[in-house]
Scaffold this motif. Structure first.
Motif, PDB file in Angstrom:
ATOM      1  N   ALA A  66       0.813  -1.216   0.000  1.00  0.00           N
ATOM      2  CA  ALA A  66       0.000   0.000   0.000  1.00  0.00           C
ATOM      3  C   ALA A  66       0.849   1.268   0.000  1.00  0.00           C
ATOM      4  O   ALA A  66       0.394   2.311  -0.488  1.00  0.00           O
ATOM      5  CB  ALA A  66      -0.934  -0.005   1.210  1.00  0.00           C
ATOM      6  N   VAL A  67       2.052   1.201   0.542  1.00  0.00           N
ATOM      7  CA  VAL A  67       2.900   2.404   0.610  1.00  0.00           C
ATOM      8  C   VAL A  67       4.094   2.311  -0.335  1.00  0.00           C
ATOM      9  O   VAL A  67       5.016   3.129  -0.270  1.00  0.00           O
ATOM     10  CB  VAL A  67       3.381   2.669   2.052  1.00  0.00           C
ATOM     11  N   ALA A  68       4.094   1.323  -1.203  1.00  0.00           N
ATOM     12  CA  ALA A  68       5.226   1.093  -2.112  1.00  0.00           C
ATOM     13  C   ALA A  68       5.546   2.345  -2.929  1.00  0.00           C
ATOM     14  O   ALA A  68       4.652   3.063  -3.373  1.00  0.00           O
ATOM     15  CB  ALA A  68       4.915  -0.070  -3.049  1.00  0.00           C
ATOM     16  N   GLY A  69       6.854   2.613  -3.080  1.00  0.00           N
ATOM     17  CA  GLY A  69       7.282   3.746  -3.871  1.00  0.00           C
ATOM     18  C   GLY A  69       7.314   5.058  -3.124  1.00  0.00           C
ATOM     19  O   GLY A  69       7.600   6.104  -3.713  1.00  0.00           O
ATOM     20  N   THR A  70       7.028   5.015  -1.826  1.00  0.00           N
ATOM     21  CA  THR A  70       7.068   6.234  -1.001  1.00  0.00           C
ATOM     22  C   THR A  70       8.054   6.033   0.141  1.00  0.00           C
ATOM     23  O   THR A  70       8.555   4.933   0.371  1.00  0.00           O
ATOM     24  CB  THR A  70       5.682   6.554  -0.408  1.00  0.00           C
ATOM     25  N   GLU A  71       8.287   7.113   0.893  1.00  0.00           N
ATOM     26  CA  GLU A  71       9.179   7.029   2.050  1.00  0.00           C
ATOM     27  C   GLU A  71       8.464   6.545   3.301  1.00  0.00           C
ATOM     28  O   GLU A  71       9.096   6.398   4.354  1.00  0.00           O
ATOM     29  CB  GLU A  71       9.824   8.396   2.314  1.00  0.00           C
ATOM     30  N   VAL A  72       7.160   6.302   3.235  1.00  0.00           N
ATOM     31  CA  VAL A  72       6.416   5.832   4.401  1.00  0.00           C
ATOM     32  C   VAL A  72       6.905   4.435   4.799  1.00  0.00           C
ATOM     33  O   VAL A  72       6.984   3.525   3.964  1.00  0.00           O
ATOM     34  CB  VAL A  72       4.902   5.787   4.117  1.00  0.00           C
ATOM     35  N   LYS A  73       7.252   4.278   6.062  1.00  0.00           N
ATOM     36  CA  LYS A  73       7.760   3.004   6.560  1.00  0.00           C
ATOM     37  C   LYS A  73       6.600   2.094   6.991  1.00  0.00           C
ATOM     38  O   LYS A  73       5.499   2.555   7.276  1.00  0.00           O
ATOM     39  CB  LYS A  73       8.690   3.219   7.751  1.00  0.00           C
ATOM     40  N   VAL A  74       6.904   0.809   7.067  1.00  0.00           N
ATOM     41  CA  VAL A  74       5.966  -0.155   7.644  1.00  0.00           C
ATOM     42  C   VAL A  74       6.558  -0.664   8.945  1.00  0.00           C
ATOM     43  O   VAL A  74       7.658  -1.230   8.960  1.00  0.00           O
ATOM     44  CB  VAL A  74       5.676  -1.326   6.689  1.00  0.00           C
ATOM     45  N   ALA A  75       5.839  -0.408  10.034  1.00  0.00           N
ATOM     46  CA  ALA A  75       6.238  -0.902  11.355  1.00  0.00           C
ATOM     47  C   ALA A  75       5.317  -2.054  11.727  1.00  0.00           C
ATOM     48  O   ALA A  75       4.143  -2.069  11.358  1.00  0.00           O
ATOM     49  CB  ALA A  75       6.136   0.207  12.392  1.00  0.00           C
ATOM     50  N   SER A  76       5.855  -2.999  12.460  1.00  0.00           N
ATOM     51  CA  SER A  76       5.049  -4.130  12.914  1.00  0.00           C
ATOM     52  C   SER A  76       5.287  -4.380  14.391  1.00  0.00           C
ATOM     53  O   SER A  76       6.429  -4.427  14.844  1.00  0.00           O
ATOM     54  CB  SER A  76       5.388  -5.400  12.136  1.00  0.00           C
ATOM     55  N   VAL A  77       4.195  -4.518  15.136  1.00  0.00           N
ATOM     56  CA  VAL A  77       4.331  -4.970  16.516  1.00  0.00           C
ATOM     57  C   VAL A  77       4.707  -6.446  16.497  1.00  0.00           C
ATOM     58  O   VAL A  77       4.399  -7.171  15.555  1.00  0.00           O
ATOM     59  CB  VAL A  77       3.034  -4.753  17.324  1.00  0.00           C
ATOM     60  N   ALA A  78       5.393  -6.875  17.548  1.00  0.00           N
ATOM     61  CA  ALA A  78       5.831  -8.272  17.617  1.00  0.00           C
ATOM     62  C   ALA A  78       6.050  -8.648  19.074  1.00  0.00           C
ATOM     63  O   ALA A  78       5.681  -7.907  19.975  1.00  0.00           O
ATOM     64  CB  ALA A  78       7.122  -8.456  16.804  1.00  0.00           C
ATOM     65  N   THR A  79       6.637  -9.816  19.290  1.00  0.00           N
ATOM     66  CA  THR A  79       6.951 -10.358  20.623  1.00  0.00           C
ATOM     67  C   THR A  79       5.699 -10.556  21.461  1.00  0.00           C
ATOM     68  O   THR A  79       5.639 -10.184  22.629  1.00  0.00           O
ATOM     69  CB  THR A  79       7.986  -9.491  21.382  1.00  0.00           C
ATOM     70  N   ALA A  80       4.666 -11.142  20.854  1.00  0.00           N
ATOM     71  CA  ALA A  80       3.408 -11.450  21.544  1.00  0.00           C
ATOM     72  C   ALA A  80       2.749 -10.178  22.073  1.00  0.00           C
ATOM     73  O   ALA A  80       2.247 -10.140  23.200  1.00  0.00           O
ATOM     74  CB  ALA A  80       3.618 -12.464  22.661  1.00  0.00           C
ATOM     75  N   PHE A  81       2.759  -9.144  21.264  1.00  0.00           N
ATOM     76  CA  PHE A  81       2.092  -7.880  21.571  1.00  0.00           C
ATOM     77  C   PHE A  81       0.607  -8.128  21.867  1.00  0.00           C
ATOM     78  O   PHE A  81      -0.018  -8.922  21.172  1.00  0.00           O
ATOM     79  CB  PHE A  81       2.242  -6.955  20.374  1.00  0.00           C
ATOM     80  N   PRO A  82      -0.010  -7.462  22.844  1.00  0.00           N
ATOM     81  CA  PRO A  82       0.551  -6.437  23.724  1.00  0.00           C
ATOM     82  C   PRO A  82       1.049  -6.972  25.081  1.00  0.00           C
ATOM     83  O   PRO A  82       1.742  -6.255  25.796  1.00  0.00           O
ATOM     84  CB  PRO A  82      -0.645  -5.519  23.960  1.00  0.00           C
TER      85      PRO A  82
END
Length: 318
Positions: free
Chosen positions: A114-130
């Motif tokens: 969805a954000v391909a080609g832009t500077e917008v990053k993709v962040a992902s929660v992990a480690t059994a969030f929350p």
């Protein structure tokens, strides 16, 4: 400034053993809670003039991690979130893009497209969030899944149970393991400050995170009653400022949860500038974990531009 592995700085000896880490943390100055809260409240009363307000609103938009972390998340919702991050106000193409979109690991690939080609990053929660209640191998698998799907950033949660039980080295070693599993992705370490009970604990958690190689320290998951506050964010900004003074390594800060209005966001930016300094007034070093905040920032931006308050019907609903 850039981040570096935890063992390559002047405070590396502090993490040589459980005993040395405990001594280091216990040697940190105690937090004057009354003074901290008074300073945060005082900074929140600063008057921001029109030109500065316009700059602050655009800066705040550029610092948002636009977030959806619900069990009902769908690919369509994530694609819509990505489109909003890339083009927050379709009526005004001068509006800054947000810093990132933040999703669960199984939605990373969708967000990335969805954000391909832009500077917008993709962040992902992990480690059994929350809650973070899982075995380390499960947490690391969670991280690797997100990274393999293309996550630029990982938001992990610390083991609050271990921290509150005084098992500081366990918390440190887990952050180190997650940092390694994250590879090139930047690591944000979430303390869940509302569960740490005291400002002294928040200060100690901040130093554990930074010593372990965090690229960002983050207040909260947004899933508990007390999330980001001006006071706990100010305390964490003091920590990153002092850590850079001691090691030369700059670490970012991310308040998350409960920041909903432009007025709130501007207060936080004043706290950043007055506590850590202008070097942190950039989305590489400061983020807001939010979703509804963007809508209010867009409405205030439209008002400054047109003299009219358009209302919530004129911005997209997350």
């Amino acid at each position: 400034m850039s981040t570096a592995p935890a063992k390559e700085h002047a405070l590396a000896d502090a993490t040589a053993s459980e005993a040395t880490l405990r001594r280091f943390l216990q040697g940190l100055p105690g937090v004057d809670a009354v003074g901290l809260e008074a300073r945060a409240a005082g900074l929140g009363t600063r008057s921001i003039k029109t030109t500065a307000k316009a700059y602050a609103i655009d800066l705040a938009i550029s610092m948002i991690d636009l977030t959806t972390l619900e069990g009902a998340d769908t690919p369509g919702k994530v694609r819509a979130l990505g489109a909003k991050a890339v083009n927050p106000d379709p009526t005004d193409r001068t509006t800054p893009r947000t810093a990132a979109v933040c999703v669960y690991p199984d939605m990373v690939a969708t967000a990335k497209a969805a954000v391909a080609g832009t500077e917008v990053k993709v962040a992902s929660v992990a480690t059994a969030f929350p809650a973070g209640r899982a075995a380390l191998d499960v947490k690391l698998a969670d991280v690797r899944e997100a990274v393999e799907a293309g996550a630029d950033e990982i938001d992990m949660v610390i083991d609050r149970g271990a921290f509150l039980a005084g098992k500081f080295m366990k918390v440190y070693e887990e952050i180190r393991a997650v940092k390694e599993a994250s590879g090139a992705a930047r690591l944000k370490v979430i303390f869940e400050t509302g569960e740490l009970s005291t400002y002294d604990n928040i200060r100690r958690a901040s130093w554990i995170g930074m010593l372990a190689g965090a690229d960002f320290i983050k207040t909260s998951t947004g899933k508990v009653g007390v999330n980001a506050t001006p006071a706990n964010t100010l305390l964490m900004l003091e920590a990153v400022r002092d850590f850079r003074a001691a090691t030369g390594i700059q670490v970012g800060v991310k308040p998350a949860g409960g920041i909903r209005t432009s007025k709130d966001a501007v207060k936080f930016l004043v706290i950043v500038n007055e506590t850590a300094g202008a070097d942190w007034l950039d989305n590489h070093w400061f983020r807001f974990g939010a979703s509804s905040l963007l809508n209010d920032l867009l409405m205030q931006r439209q008002k400054l531009a047109t003299g009219r308050y358009s209302g919530p019907d004129y911005v997209t609903v997350d």
